[in-house]
Scaffold this motif. Structure first.
Motif, PDB file in Angstrom:
ATOM      1  N   ARG A   1      -3.449   6.386   2.195  1.00 28.97           N
ATOM      2  CA  ARG A   1      -3.581   5.783   3.527  1.00 28.97           C
ATOM      3  C   ARG A   1      -4.250   4.414   3.430  1.00 28.97           C
ATOM      4  NH1 ARG A   1      -2.688  10.059   7.212  1.00 28.97           N
ATOM      5  NH2 ARG A   1      -2.807  12.102   6.203  1.00 28.97           N
TER       6      ARG A   1
ATOM      7  N   LEU B   1       6.742   4.945   8.599  1.00 30.00           N
ATOM      8  CA  LEU B   1       5.417   5.531   8.378  1.00 30.00           C
ATOM      9  C   LEU B   1       5.393   7.009   8.737  1.00 30.00           C
ATOM     10  CD1 LEU B   1       3.162   2.642   9.763  1.00 30.00           C
ATOM     11  CD2 LEU B   1       3.634   3.215   7.374  1.00 30.00           C
TER      12      LEU B   1
ATOM     13  N   SER C   1      -2.433   4.672  10.536  1.00 30.10           N
ATOM     14  CA  SER C   1      -2.973   4.911   9.196  1.00 30.10           C
ATOM     15  C   SER C   1      -3.398   6.362   8.997  1.00 30.10           C
ATOM     16  CB  SER C   1      -4.157   3.976   8.944  1.00 30.10           C
ATOM     17  OG  SER C   1      -5.187   4.195   9.915  1.00 30.10           O
TER      18      SER C   1
ATOM     19  N   THR D   1      -1.757   2.001   2.101  1.00 31.89           N
ATOM     20  CA  THR D   1      -0.744   1.639   3.091  1.00 31.89           C
ATOM     21  C   THR D   1      -1.285   0.603   4.056  1.00 31.89           C
ATOM     22  OG1 THR D   1       0.194   3.861   2.915  1.00 31.89           O
ATOM     23  CG2 THR D   1       0.820   2.550   4.826  1.00 31.89           C
TER      24      THR D   1
ATOM     25  N   TYR E   1       6.326   9.090  17.379  1.00 32.03           N
ATOM     26  CA  TYR E   1       6.212   7.847  16.605  1.00 32.03           C
ATOM     27  C   TYR E   1       7.061   6.742  17.221  1.00 32.03           C
ATOM     28  CZ  TYR E   1       3.736  10.220  12.809  1.00 32.03           C
ATOM     29  OH  TYR E   1       2.810  10.901  12.062  1.00 32.03           O
TER      30      TYR E   1
ATOM     31  N   THR F   1       0.305  -0.705  11.588  1.00 31.38           N
ATOM     32  CA  THR F   1      -0.147  -0.065  10.352  1.00 31.38           C
ATOM     33  C   THR F   1      -1.534   0.534  10.511  1.00 31.38           C
ATOM     34  OG1 THR F   1       1.129  -1.708   9.126  1.00 31.38           O
ATOM     35  CG2 THR F   1      -0.450  -0.403   7.879  1.00 31.38           C
TER      36      THR F   1
ATOM     37  N   ILE G   1       0.179   8.899   8.706  1.00 33.76           N
ATOM     38  CA  ILE G   1       1.290   8.566   7.828  1.00 33.76           C
ATOM     39  C   ILE G   1       1.924   9.848   7.315  1.00 33.76           C
ATOM     40  CG2 ILE G   1       1.945   7.435   5.672  1.00 33.76           C
ATOM     41  CD1 ILE G   1      -0.374   5.529   6.096  1.00 33.76           C
TER      42      ILE G   1
ATOM     43  N   THR H   1      13.710   8.013   4.848  1.00 32.75           N
ATOM     44  CA  THR H   1      12.570   7.105   4.691  1.00 32.75           C
ATOM     45  C   THR H   1      13.006   5.787   4.071  1.00 32.75           C
ATOM     46  OG1 THR H   1      11.161   9.050   4.363  1.00 32.75           O
ATOM     47  CG2 THR H   1      10.241   6.906   3.767  1.00 32.75           C
TER      48      THR H   1
END
Length: 488
Positions: free
Chosen positions: A292, A210, A277, A295, A411, A273, A280, A239
């Motif tokens: 977003r 993400l 959000s 996702t 992250y 998630t 991202i 990614t």
């Protein structure tokens, strides 16, 4: 990292992260002895290195010191006359008296099984050494160790898928018992603990996916072309790798057929998630509001879609239906022996009086709820340490969640925090934190989550207005010489 001691600490820490899962998750005597020797060497280097406790806050020092000291308190010799005042010891003292033919030892300890308590203390050195050592390393080195941890998790997932796909037991190669031929277990001795290891790594890989998703620059190109060109760049390749790794780990968890493991994974995917959000791809991502929302919807759909998988692929273990019977017996024992407890590691040796008759065919070696077992073993001291550790965890979220732009390591910290939460939830129905490999993984992620990391300050860029003014001044024509009107 230039200090030789730091380099040695990093090598020992990497050895523990690699060997702990491979050596039957540390659940065999030789494997556990090997890991404990490495942990003692790691603690020796930390004691030799000056300032090893600098990055630990006051609460963290209290927690680490308490965890190391409490088992030793239960091993202190006490006069046997005091044993009569220990709560919940009457049946055990009677059995001891019969075994000694009416005699009583001169000294006793708070621990009913001193040998098991000492063995538990040696095992506890594994997570304590990993946690303190990881906090001393530079964050770049710690980030490389995270890549190593993810690589080991990917290897375990591939072994687990080969086990499930082949359907044949291969104990010599994969450390797998005959009974687990239809379940993915990797080199672990239990599929449930195998799933616990994988979802810790899954939260890290999903957070990195993400973080990198949508990190492309349009630079005057059309949005569709920019998105297509993004996947051909190095960032696009990273990614894709993180996404493929997350899918591989998820498949490993599913085919472990662990009900609790798949259940907490559903919670983790939905929670992570939603939490990320709004972030991202980072601060300068190409993912807009619609991206977003999509996702988040995909994360929710993945979590909901795992529900029928959970019902289809999970299997029942022999004591699953009797867990609440074990819980009831454990609670009755806690009420009788509170506030002292029976000593760390004494559950299997002392639980017989409270074991239900319907489960007499099984050897109940764990409470299948780590929180209850900690209270059973440590009483009031264990409760205080548990509340202290939970306080440290909750307080860290308030300092971690910042408004400025995040780097990749931030992250990772969020993914580690969610992974820690999932394992704590899993401990309500299992005992992952009694398995050496998962103890090491949990302590390593705790160090990542609590690491005092600060993003680098953004570089100042010169104002474009100043640059334009300087450019106009350089391109301006040179002034001509003044003329005298009276020259003629």
């Amino acid at each position: 990292m230039t200090h030789p001691l730091q380099r040695s600490v990093a090598i020992l820490l990497a050895s523990l992260l690699v060997l702990a899962p491979l050596l039957r998750s540390g659940n065999t005597p030789l494997a556990l002895l090997t890991l404990e020797v490495l942990a003692l060497a790691l603690l020796g280097l930390l004691a030799w290195q000056p300032g090893s406790w600098q990055r630990l806050t006051r609460l963290q020092r209290w927690a680490v010191g308490g965890l190391a000291a409490v088992p030793l308190l239960y091993l202190l010799p006490l006069p046997s006359a005091l044993a009569a005042f220990f709560p919940g010891r009457e049946m055990h003292q009677l059995a001891q008296s019969l075994a000694l033919r009416g005699g009583q030892p001169d000294l006793e300890t708070l621990a009913l099984s001193p040998a098991e308590t000492f063995a538990g203390w040696l095992k506890l050195l594994l997570p304590l050494g990993v946690f303190v050592a990881a906090l001393q390393l530079p964050h770049r080195t710690l980030q490389w160790l995270v890549w190593l941890f993810l690589g080991m998790a990917a290897l375990q997932a591939m072994i687990g898928l080969l086990q499930y796909g082949g359907g044949l037991p291969m104990p010599e190669l994969f450390g797998m018992d005959d009974i687990m031929a239809s379940r993915a277990a990797g080199t672990y001795t239990s599929p449930n603990n195998f799933a616990g290891f994988l979802y810790l790594a899954l939260m890290l890989s999903l957070a990195l996916y993400l973080a990198w998703l949508g990190r492309f620059r349009s630079a005057g190109k059309s949005p569709l072309r920019s998105r297509l060109l993004f996947w051909s760049t190095l960032r696009g390749h990273q990614t894709f790798i993180f996404g493929a790794l997350a899918l591989l780990l998820l498949l490993g968890i599913i085919f472990s057929r662990s009900r609790a493991g798949i259940g907490v994974t559903i919670i983790g995917i939905a929670l992570l998630t939603v939490m990320l959000s709004n972030r991202i791809g980072g601060a300068k991502a190409g993912v807009g509001l619609v991206g977003r929302v999509l996702t988040v919807a995909m994360g929710a759909a993945a979590a909901i879609g795992l529900a029928p998988v959970w019902q289809r692929f999970t299997v029942a273990d022999p004591v699953s239906d009797g867990r609440f019977v074990i819980f009831d017996g454990t609670l009755r024992a806690i009420r009788e022996n509170f506030p002292l407890g029976y000593g760390p590691g004494s559950f299997q040796e002392s639980f017989f009086p409270w074991q239900d008759v319907s489960q007499s065919a099984y050897l109940i070696n764990q409470a299948h709820n780590s929180f209850l077992e900690w209270l059973y073993d440590g009483g009031l001291l264990a409760l205080a340490l548990l509340l202290l550790c939970l306080t440290i965890y909750v307080r860290r979220w308030f300092t971690l969640w910042r408004r400025e732009a995040w780097g990749d390591f931030r992250y990772l910290q969020v993914g580690a925090g969610v992974g820690l939460l999932l394992m704590l939830l899993h401990e309500m129905a299992d005992y992952n934190l009694y398995v050496p490999a998962n103890m090491i993984a949990f302590a390593f992620l705790a160090a990542v989550f609590l690491y005092p990391y600060q993003e680098a300050a953004p570089k100042r860029r010169k104002s474009t207005s100043r640059i334009d003014a300087r450019r106009e001044r350089d391109l301006a024509p040179l002034p001509t010489a003044a003329t005298n009107p009276f020259m003629d």
